[in-house]
Design an enzyme around this catalytic site. Structure first.
Site, mmCIF file in Angstrom:
data_model
loop_
_atom_site.group_PDB
_atom_site.id
_atom_site.type_symbol
_atom_site.label_atom_id
_atom_site.label_comp_id
_atom_site.label_asym_id
_atom_site.label_seq_id
_atom_site.Cartn_x
_atom_site.Cartn_y
_atom_site.Cartn_z
ATOM 1 N N ASP A 53 -45.976 -75.792 36.830
ATOM 2 C CA ASP A 53 -47.288 -75.171 36.682
ATOM 3 C C ASP A 53 -48.343 -76.183 36.258
ATOM 4 O O ASP A 53 -48.042 -77.334 35.934
ATOM 5 C CB ASP A 53 -47.198 -74.032 35.666
ATOM 6 C CG ASP A 53 -46.377 -72.868 36.196
ATOM 7 O OD1 ASP A 53 -46.732 -72.327 37.252
ATOM 8 O OD2 ASP A 53 -45.363 -72.520 35.561
ATOM 9 N N TYR A 111 -35.205 -79.481 31.397
ATOM 10 C CA TYR A 111 -36.582 -79.596 30.930
ATOM 11 C C TYR A 111 -36.572 -80.120 29.501
ATOM 12 O O TYR A 111 -35.636 -79.862 28.725
ATOM 13 C CB TYR A 111 -37.281 -78.241 30.944
ATOM 14 C CG TYR A 111 -37.674 -77.743 32.314
ATOM 15 C CD1 TYR A 111 -38.911 -78.085 32.870
ATOM 16 C CD2 TYR A 111 -36.819 -76.931 33.050
ATOM 17 C CE1 TYR A 111 -39.275 -77.616 34.128
ATOM 18 C CE2 TYR A 111 -37.176 -76.471 34.307
ATOM 19 C CZ TYR A 111 -38.415 -76.809 34.837
ATOM 20 O OH TYR A 111 -38.767 -76.356 36.082
#
Length: 287
Positions: A53, A111
């Site tokens: 994003d 992540y």
């Protein structure tokens, strides 16, 4: 003549991109990469391992692309770098094993999320770190203790429906979070590392943010664990994008274009935040 497949390992700082995927209101990573590829003689679209994003960074994003006839991955490694902007780069371009696809062959991702839990964030790291002191809801609670953050983060490990921790636009289904640990990087900077077989939209940011809310006593541990175990909706916190980094995309050994030793040294990766780690990192772990 048949076009040749190539697998690209790219990196980017997401600060000035509106996410990975192409959209009308650019710039995005995909459209910027495709424009650079055209200048390098590859006029085709790319397929990424997944989306990130707006504002999210990537140490390792993998994309599939077809090369023109008589055009090799080695040629691309030489011709592409002069055409990419400063916040986007190429680590490796390689012809992958047969059957490889950047998205559909992936079996997991890691992540990492950087949080300043003590001290003062250094200026080079400021654009890439969450500062809890800047979050009004966290200011309502008690001081964040790394040991408590690590304990709550670890409670999320397992196979479950993380519906309380991702957007409704993401498919509700069981996902496995294989590990979730907290590591001290030095000078009060910590890094949450989450590895799993798949993540819903904003899942890492909601999970980290809600963990911090719970550690601060703003959100009850009972509600937090109910959200994990039963998918109960909670007034969670979506941590800001600037602290999030897609660290690695994982593939089965039979089709992985990037061997373990190469993944460890990340050729061509900038030796600067958010990719480098401060001196003394991993010297201590809070989990």
């Amino acid at each position: 003549m048949k076009r040749t497949p190539a697998a690209l390992w790219i990196w980017y700082r997401g600060t000035h991109f509106r996410g990975y995927q192409r959209q009308p209101e650019g710039p995005t990573v995909q459209e910027t990469l495709e424009a650079s590829l055209r200048k390098a003689g590859v006029p085709y679209t790319v397929m990424g391992a997944g989306r990130t994003d707006r504002g999210v960074h990537a140490r390792m994003q993998v994309v599939s692309v077809r090369l023109p006839p008589c055009y090799t991955s080695e040629m691309l490694s030489e011709r592409l770098p002069p055409h990419v902007p400063p916040d986007l780069g190429l680590c490796v371009a390689r012809r992958p094993p047969d059957g490889f696809h950047a998205q559909w062959s992936a079996v997991g991702k890691e992540y990492r999320y950087r949080i300043q839990l003590g001290g003062t964030v250094s200026e080079p790291w400021r654009p890439f770190v969450m500062e809890p002191s800047a979050e009004p809801r966290l200011m309502e609670g008690t001081a964040l203790k790394p040991e408590r953050v690590a304990e709550l983060l670890g409670a999320a490990v397992g196979c479950r429906d993380f519906r309380a921790f991702h957007e409704n636009s993401s498919l509700c289904k069981p996902r496995t979070l294989e590990s979730a640990t907290l590591h001290e990087l030095g000078n009060g900077l910590f890094e949450a590392r989450l590895r799993g077989d798949g993540f819903g939209r904003y899942q890492v940011r909601y999970l980290v943010g809600s963990t911090l809310l719970t550690a601060a006593g703003v959100l009850s541990e009972e509600l937090f664990r109910s959200a994990l175990d039963r998918g109960t909706s909670i007034p969670g916190l979506k941590a800001p994008a600037q602290g999030l980094l897609l660290w690695e995309v994982l593939y089965p050994p039979a089709v992985d274009p990037f061997p373990a030793e190469e993944r460890a040294r990340a050729p061509g990766l900038p030796l600067a935040p958010p990719f480098s780690l401060p001196a003394g990192s991993d010297s201590a772990a809070a989990a």
